[in-house]
Design a protein around this motif. Structure first.
Motif, PDB file in Angstrom:
ATOM      1  N   UNK A 154      30.640   7.702  29.093  1.00 44.67           N
ATOM      2  CA  UNK A 154      30.115   8.599  28.054  1.00 44.67           C
ATOM      3  C   UNK A 154      28.781   8.048  27.609  1.00 44.67           C
ATOM      4  N   UNK A 155      27.774   8.923  27.565  1.00 42.13           N
ATOM      5  CA  UNK A 155      26.439   8.438  27.219  1.00 42.13           C
ATOM      6  C   UNK A 155      26.108   8.724  25.761  1.00 42.13           C
ATOM      7  N   UNK A 156      25.098   8.038  25.264  1.00 37.74           N
ATOM      8  CA  UNK A 156      24.415   8.445  24.050  1.00 37.74           C
ATOM      9  C   UNK A 156      22.958   8.107  24.324  1.00 37.74           C
ATOM     10  N   UNK A 157      22.259   9.091  24.895  1.00 35.25           N
ATOM     11  CA  UNK A 157      20.903   8.855  25.399  1.00 35.25           C
ATOM     12  C   UNK A 157      19.925   8.458  24.299  1.00 35.25           C
ATOM     13  N   UNK A 158      20.205   8.853  23.045  1.00 35.19           N
ATOM     14  CA  UNK A 158      19.280   8.559  21.936  1.00 35.19           C
ATOM     15  C   UNK A 158      19.508   7.172  21.336  1.00 35.19           C
ATOM     16  N   UNK A 159      20.529   6.497  21.804  1.00 39.24           N
ATOM     17  CA  UNK A 159      20.927   5.253  21.125  1.00 39.24           C
ATOM     18  C   UNK A 159      20.062   4.040  21.443  1.00 39.24           C
ATOM     19  N   UNK A 160      19.236   4.156  22.482  1.00 44.44           N
ATOM     20  CA  UNK A 160      18.431   3.004  22.879  1.00 44.44           C
ATOM     21  C   UNK A 160      19.148   2.140  23.910  1.00 44.44           C
ATOM     22  N   UNK A 161      20.260   2.630  24.441  1.00 46.44           N
ATOM     23  CA  UNK A 161      20.997   1.868  25.475  1.00 46.44           C
ATOM     24  C   UNK A 161      20.101   1.666  26.710  1.00 46.44           C
ATOM     25  N   UNK A 162      20.425   0.625  27.477  1.00 44.30           N
ATOM     26  CA  UNK A 162      19.563   0.294  28.622  1.00 44.30           C
ATOM     27  C   UNK A 162      19.674   1.351  29.729  1.00 44.30           C
ATOM     28  N   UNK A 163      20.911   1.759  30.059  1.00 43.96           N
ATOM     29  CA  UNK A 163      21.105   2.800  31.082  1.00 43.96           C
ATOM     30  C   UNK A 163      22.511   3.369  30.954  1.00 43.96           C
ATOM     31  N   UNK A 164      22.748   4.496  31.628  1.00 41.40           N
ATOM     32  CA  UNK A 164      24.082   5.121  31.626  1.00 41.40           C
ATOM     33  C   UNK A 164      24.575   5.259  33.052  1.00 41.40           C
ATOM     34  N   UNK A 165      25.839   4.943  33.261  1.00 39.86           N
ATOM     35  CA  UNK A 165      26.484   5.189  34.554  1.00 39.86           C
ATOM     36  C   UNK A 165      27.731   6.023  34.301  1.00 39.86           C
ATOM     37  N   UNK A 166      27.839   7.162  34.971  1.00 41.98           N
ATOM     38  CA  UNK A 166      29.043   7.976  34.810  1.00 41.98           C
ATOM     39  C   UNK A 166      28.805   9.397  35.275  1.00 41.98           C
TER      40      UNK A 166
END
Ligand code: BGC
Length: 331
Positions: free
Chosen positions: A131-143
């Motif tokens: 599950x992503x949260x693209x606005x959160x400042x996370x480094x990357x999303x996999x899924x």
């Protein structure tokens, strides 16, 4: 008096001596643990939605496999039963512990964003998986591309049914971003046909029992439901239980999520018509590989979508998937 003096002297000696032995042993124990941990290049953490959930166990399996290849230690940690507060507290604790990288289910809570910032200040990358949260400042999303996956479910429902349809959706958690995206994709897709109506949505709290109860309730309130869509891994098998309980004249069309063995079994028995495949093991492998690359100062794209696609009973033989879903089918 003389004996008393001797006795107290002995006590005075014995107490600090035993304390020294005890704490000395504890210190030694901690050091030997640290020495073992130091033989790894990195210490990564995977914060799961629920430790015992079969879907998350597959993410763990992939992540551990990949970590071993990079001489890294993968710690798998999280609540027993889904709990956002506990996941956030665990994330905070892992940042304080100074681990080398964190992989977690994305959360759409404000605190999540603050913690990612806190981690960044300490040079700890945080990636989202499942599950992503693209606005959160996370480094990357996999899924999975969750919107697209929901869209595919709706498309399959249109293709496989005839005449007017009334759909009940069993959603895992209405607060989870991936569940909302799946529902949005599904809604947009069925809206392309004018004979399919979404009449109600009920929450399962991602348990089989919750899904069975939610199905039962929906059928009680809307006995005219002709189809169900379950948006998380255990919803499909719960829907089957709920339908069994209510015994409607005609079994509704059922489209589930994920390819866990119980779901495939119910598909072979003819109780579930189709399911949306996700590849959790692949998510775990990719997430750790990308985290490792990041630690090696290599460029990593912000989004990596794993495959998804629709599976039905023609793809299963003796409980196993026989036809792998075509790569990138939903991208
Ligand atoms: C979802 C996960 C969820 C799991 C629950 C999966 O379909 O992708 O977010 O934790 O179902 O069983």
């Amino acid at each position: 008096m003389k004996y008393l003096k001797k006795g107290s002297l002995l006590i005075l000696f014995l107490v600090p001596f035993s304390l020294m032995i005890y704490y000395g042993k504890e210190t030694f124990y901690i050091e030997s643990e640290m020495t073992a941990a130091h033989s790894y290049d990195y210490h990564f953490v995977l914060i799961t939605e629920e430790v015992g959930n079969d879907y998350w166990r597959l993410i763990e399996k992939g992540a551990k496999e990949a970590a071993a290849k990079h001489n890294s230690y993968l710690e798998y940690i999280g609540p027993k039963v889904t709990d956002t507060e506990e996941r956030l507290a665990t994330l905070d604790r892992m940042i304080a512990a100074g681990v080398d990288g964190i992989i977690t289910k994305g959360m759409n809570d404000d605190t999540f964003q603050e913690l990612i910032q806190k981690a960044a200040n300490r040079n700890i990358p945080v990636a989202t998986v499942d599950t992503d949260n693209a606005q959160s400042g996370r480094a990357f999303y996999v899924g999975t591309n969750n919107y697209q996956a929901g869209y595919l479910a709706g498309k399959r429902l249109i293709e496989e049914t005839e005449g007017p349809q009334k759909v009940g959706v069993i959603i895992g958690l209405s607060s989870a971003q991936n569940q909302v995206e799946r529902l949005n994709g599904f809604r947009d897709s069925i809206n392309e046909s004018n004979r399919i109506e979404l009449i109600d949505v009920a929450e399962s709290h991602i348990t089989e029992l919750g899904a069975a109860q939610a199905t039962y309730q929906l059928l009680k309130v809307h006995p005219d439901i002709t189809a169900f869509f379950g948006t998380s891994a255990l919803d499909g098998i719960g829907i089957v239980q709920g339908i069994k309980e209510m015994e409607p004249v005609q079994r509704p069309y059922v489209i589930a999520f994920d390819i866990l063995p119980e779901t495939l079994e119910e598909m072979e028995k003819g109780h579930i018509d189709a399911t949306v495949a996700q590849y959790p093991e692949e998510m775990g492998i990719r997430a750790v590989n990308l985290m490792y690359q990041l630690k090696q100062h290599q460029h990593v794209s912000p989004i990596y979508f794993t495959d998804t696609g629709i599976v039905d009973s023609s793809d299963i033989h003796n409980g196993e998937l026989i036809a792998p879903i075509e790569a990138g089918e939903a991208q």
